[in-house]
Motif scaffolding. Structure first.
Motif, PDB file in Angstrom:
ATOM      1  N   LEU A  47      12.535   4.982  11.725  1.00  0.00           N
ATOM      2  CA  LEU A  47      11.878   4.585  11.002  1.00  0.00           C
ATOM      3  C   LEU A  47      10.317   4.777  11.378  1.00  0.00           C
ATOM      4  O   LEU A  47       9.438   4.548  10.626  1.00  0.00           O
ATOM      5  N   ILE A  48      10.199   5.247  12.644  1.00  0.00           N
ATOM      6  CA  ILE A  48       8.861   5.949  13.144  1.00  0.00           C
ATOM      7  C   ILE A  48       8.003   7.085  11.942  1.00  0.00           C
ATOM      8  O   ILE A  48       7.035   7.412  11.312  1.00  0.00           O
ATOM      9  N   GLN A  49       9.251   8.084  11.622  1.00  0.00           N
ATOM     10  CA  GLN A  49       8.589   8.906  10.418  1.00  0.00           C
ATOM     11  C   GLN A  49       8.530   8.741   9.566  1.00  0.00           C
ATOM     12  O   GLN A  49       7.585   9.283   9.097  1.00  0.00           O
ATOM     13  N   ILE A  50       8.907   7.933   9.084  1.00  0.00           N
ATOM     14  CA  ILE A  50       8.907   7.490   7.756  1.00  0.00           C
ATOM     15  C   ILE A  50       7.537   6.002   7.407  1.00  0.00           C
ATOM     16  O   ILE A  50       6.781   6.992   6.868  1.00  0.00           O
ATOM     17  N   ALA A  51       6.832   6.141   8.373  1.00  0.00           N
ATOM     18  CA  ALA A  51       5.501   5.125   8.328  1.00  0.00           C
ATOM     19  C   ALA A  51       4.008   6.843   8.831  1.00  0.00           C
ATOM     20  O   ALA A  51       3.494   6.372   8.290  1.00  0.00           O
ATOM     21  N   LEU A  52       5.149   7.425   9.831  1.00  0.00           N
ATOM     22  CA  LEU A  52       3.973   8.555  10.290  1.00  0.00           C
ATOM     23  C   LEU A  52       3.500   9.554   8.785  1.00  0.00           C
ATOM     24  O   LEU A  52       2.314   9.305   8.364  1.00  0.00           O
ATOM     25  N   VAL A  53       4.324   9.341   7.870  1.00  0.00           N
ATOM     26  CA  VAL A  53       4.235  10.042   6.722  1.00  0.00           C
ATOM     27  C   VAL A  53       3.536   9.069   5.336  1.00  0.00           C
ATOM     28  O   VAL A  53       3.009   9.774   5.226  1.00  0.00           O
ATOM     29  N   ALA A  54       4.177   7.977   5.853  1.00  0.00           N
ATOM     30  CA  ALA A  54       3.597   6.656   5.173  1.00  0.00           C
ATOM     31  C   ALA A  54       2.216   7.090   5.101  1.00  0.00           C
ATOM     32  O   ALA A  54       0.819   7.179   3.959  1.00  0.00           O
ATOM     33  N   CYS A  55       0.999   7.249   6.420  1.00  0.00           N
ATOM     34  CA  CYS A  55       0.043   7.043   6.784  1.00  0.00           C
ATOM     35  C   CYS A  55      -0.760   8.575   6.656  1.00  0.00           C
ATOM     36  O   CYS A  55      -1.351   7.732   6.251  1.00  0.00           O
ATOM     37  N   PRO A  73       8.603  -1.599   4.676  1.00  0.00           N
ATOM     38  CA  PRO A  73       9.381  -2.319   5.380  1.00  0.00           C
ATOM     39  C   PRO A  73       8.656  -3.406   6.416  1.00  0.00           C
ATOM     40  O   PRO A  73       8.238  -2.368   7.072  1.00  0.00           O
ATOM     41  N   PRO A  74       8.722  -4.318   6.771  1.00  0.00           N
ATOM     42  CA  PRO A  74       8.662  -4.603   7.027  1.00  0.00           C
ATOM     43  C   PRO A  74       8.914  -4.469   9.349  1.00  0.00           C
ATOM     44  O   PRO A  74       7.960  -3.775  10.333  1.00  0.00           O
ATOM     45  N   ARG A  75      10.323  -4.533   9.363  1.00  0.00           N
ATOM     46  CA  ARG A  75      11.252  -3.487  10.311  1.00  0.00           C
ATOM     47  C   ARG A  75      10.766  -1.792  10.512  1.00  0.00           C
ATOM     48  O   ARG A  75      10.015  -1.228  11.865  1.00  0.00           O
ATOM     49  N   THR A  76      10.159  -0.989   9.321  1.00  0.00           N
ATOM     50  CA  THR A  76       9.444   0.275   9.364  1.00  0.00           C
ATOM     51  C   THR A  76       7.806  -0.594  10.224  1.00  0.00           C
ATOM     52  O   THR A  76       7.907   0.317  11.218  1.00  0.00           O
ATOM     53  N   ARG A  77       6.854  -1.195  10.204  1.00  0.00           N
ATOM     54  CA  ARG A  77       5.988  -1.443   9.720  1.00  0.00           C
ATOM     55  C   ARG A  77       5.689  -1.673  11.898  1.00  0.00           C
ATOM     56  O   ARG A  77       4.993  -1.220  12.112  1.00  0.00           O
ATOM     57  N   ARG A  78       6.628  -3.006  11.823  1.00  0.00           N
ATOM     58  CA  ARG A  78       6.936  -3.048  12.818  1.00  0.00           C
ATOM     59  C   ARG A  78       7.083  -2.169  13.888  1.00  0.00           C
ATOM     60  O   ARG A  78       6.179  -1.851  15.543  1.00  0.00           O
ATOM     61  N   ALA A  79       8.300  -1.492  13.747  1.00  0.00           N
ATOM     62  CA  ALA A  79       8.616   0.109  14.510  1.00  0.00           C
ATOM     63  C   ALA A  79       7.444   1.135  14.488  1.00  0.00           C
ATOM     64  O   ALA A  79       6.986   1.248  16.620  1.00  0.00           O
ATOM     65  N   PHE A  80       6.276   1.089  14.120  1.00  0.00           N
ATOM     66  CA  PHE A  80       5.566   1.582  13.886  1.00  0.00           C
ATOM     67  C   PHE A  80       4.158   1.360  14.979  1.00  0.00           C
ATOM     68  O   PHE A  80       3.878   1.961  16.226  1.00  0.00           O
ATOM     69  N   GLU A  81       4.356   0.158  14.756  1.00  0.00           N
ATOM     70  CA  GLU A  81       2.723  -0.243  15.834  1.00  0.00           C
ATOM     71  C   GLU A  81       3.424  -1.072  17.584  1.00  0.00           C
ATOM     72  O   GLU A  81       2.370  -0.534  17.932  1.00  0.00           O
ATOM     73  N   MET A  82       4.940  -0.964  17.342  1.00  0.00           N
ATOM     74  CA  MET A  82       5.494  -1.030  18.589  1.00  0.00           C
ATOM     75  C   MET A  82       5.015   0.113  19.390  1.00  0.00           C
ATOM     76  O   MET A  82       4.823   0.393  20.362  1.00  0.00           O
ATOM     77  N   TYR A  83       5.291   1.647  18.689  1.00  0.00           N
ATOM     78  CA  TYR A  83       5.125   2.369  19.054  1.00  0.00           C
ATOM     79  C   TYR A  83       3.905   2.999  18.893  1.00  0.00           C
ATOM     80  O   TYR A  83       3.166   3.567  20.348  1.00  0.00           O
ATOM     81  N   ARG A  84       3.278   2.719  17.711  1.00  0.00           N
ATOM     82  CA  ARG A  84       1.891   3.899  17.931  1.00  0.00           C
ATOM     83  C   ARG A  84       0.597   3.063  19.079  1.00  0.00           C
ATOM     84  O   ARG A  84      -0.268   3.605  19.723  1.00  0.00           O
TER      85      ARG A  84
END
Length: 170
Positions: free
Chosen positions: A153-161, A119-130
């Motif tokens: 949200l960052i945890q979700i993105a990390l798991v996906a990656c 989802p866009p918000r999850t991706r944006r949170a991950f990109e802003m953090y990492r």
């Protein structure tokens, strides 16, 4: 009986002591500052409601301790995801071997697909953090969500990656 102005004076006079107390409880000065500021908000609210306090130091100390305990309880609910961050950081590292470079390109393509599917918000949170190096609180402010939600949200993105990488386990 003390007026609520005495509460404010006690707060301002003992603020460093309160920050020290909160830091000793939560282990982080930044969180301790937030807790002490939240205590100030409660003092201001009490002032508006006409609360009568006989011992302002005890009153403020109690508020700060309760807020620190609440913070620690909330932190226990955040279960960290076991992901090898070095594996993600190493992806795309420069090497001279063409086979290794091709493998890295494939891994990056897999991660890009995984991020695109979020989802866009999850991706944006991950990109802003990492990528952007923003803190959780800065991201929370931009996305208009809480810091624990940004963490999730960052945890979700990390798991996906990590799931997108062939040799990684989430």
């Amino acid at each position: 009986m003390l007026s609520t102005d005495h509460l404010l004076e006690a707060y301002l006079a003992n603020r460093p002591r309160f920050v020290s107390l909160a830091t000793s409880m939560v282990g982080c000065t930044a969180y301790a500052e937030d807790i002490v500021q939240d205590a100030f908000i409660q003092v201001a609210t009490a002032k508006k409601q006409g609360v009568v306090v006989f011992n302002p130091l005890a009153y403020l100390t109690t508020i700060i301790r309760r807020l620190a305990f609440d913070h620690m309880r909330a932190a226990r609910r955040l279960v960290p995801t076991q992901i090898d961050h070095a594996l993600l950081a190493d992806t795309g590292a420069c090497s001279f071997c063409p086979e290794t470079q091709a493998g890295h390109r494939q891994e990056l393509a897999s991660i890009a697909r995984a991020l695109a599917a979020l989802p866009p918000r999850t991706r944006r949170a991950f990109e802003m953090y990492r990528i952007g190096g923003y803190t959780l609180h800065e991201i929370a402010s931009v996305l208009d969500v809480s810091a624990p939600r940004v963490h999730k949200l960052i945890q979700i993105a990390l798991v996906a990656c990590a799931t997108a990488l062939p040799d990684a386990e989430p």
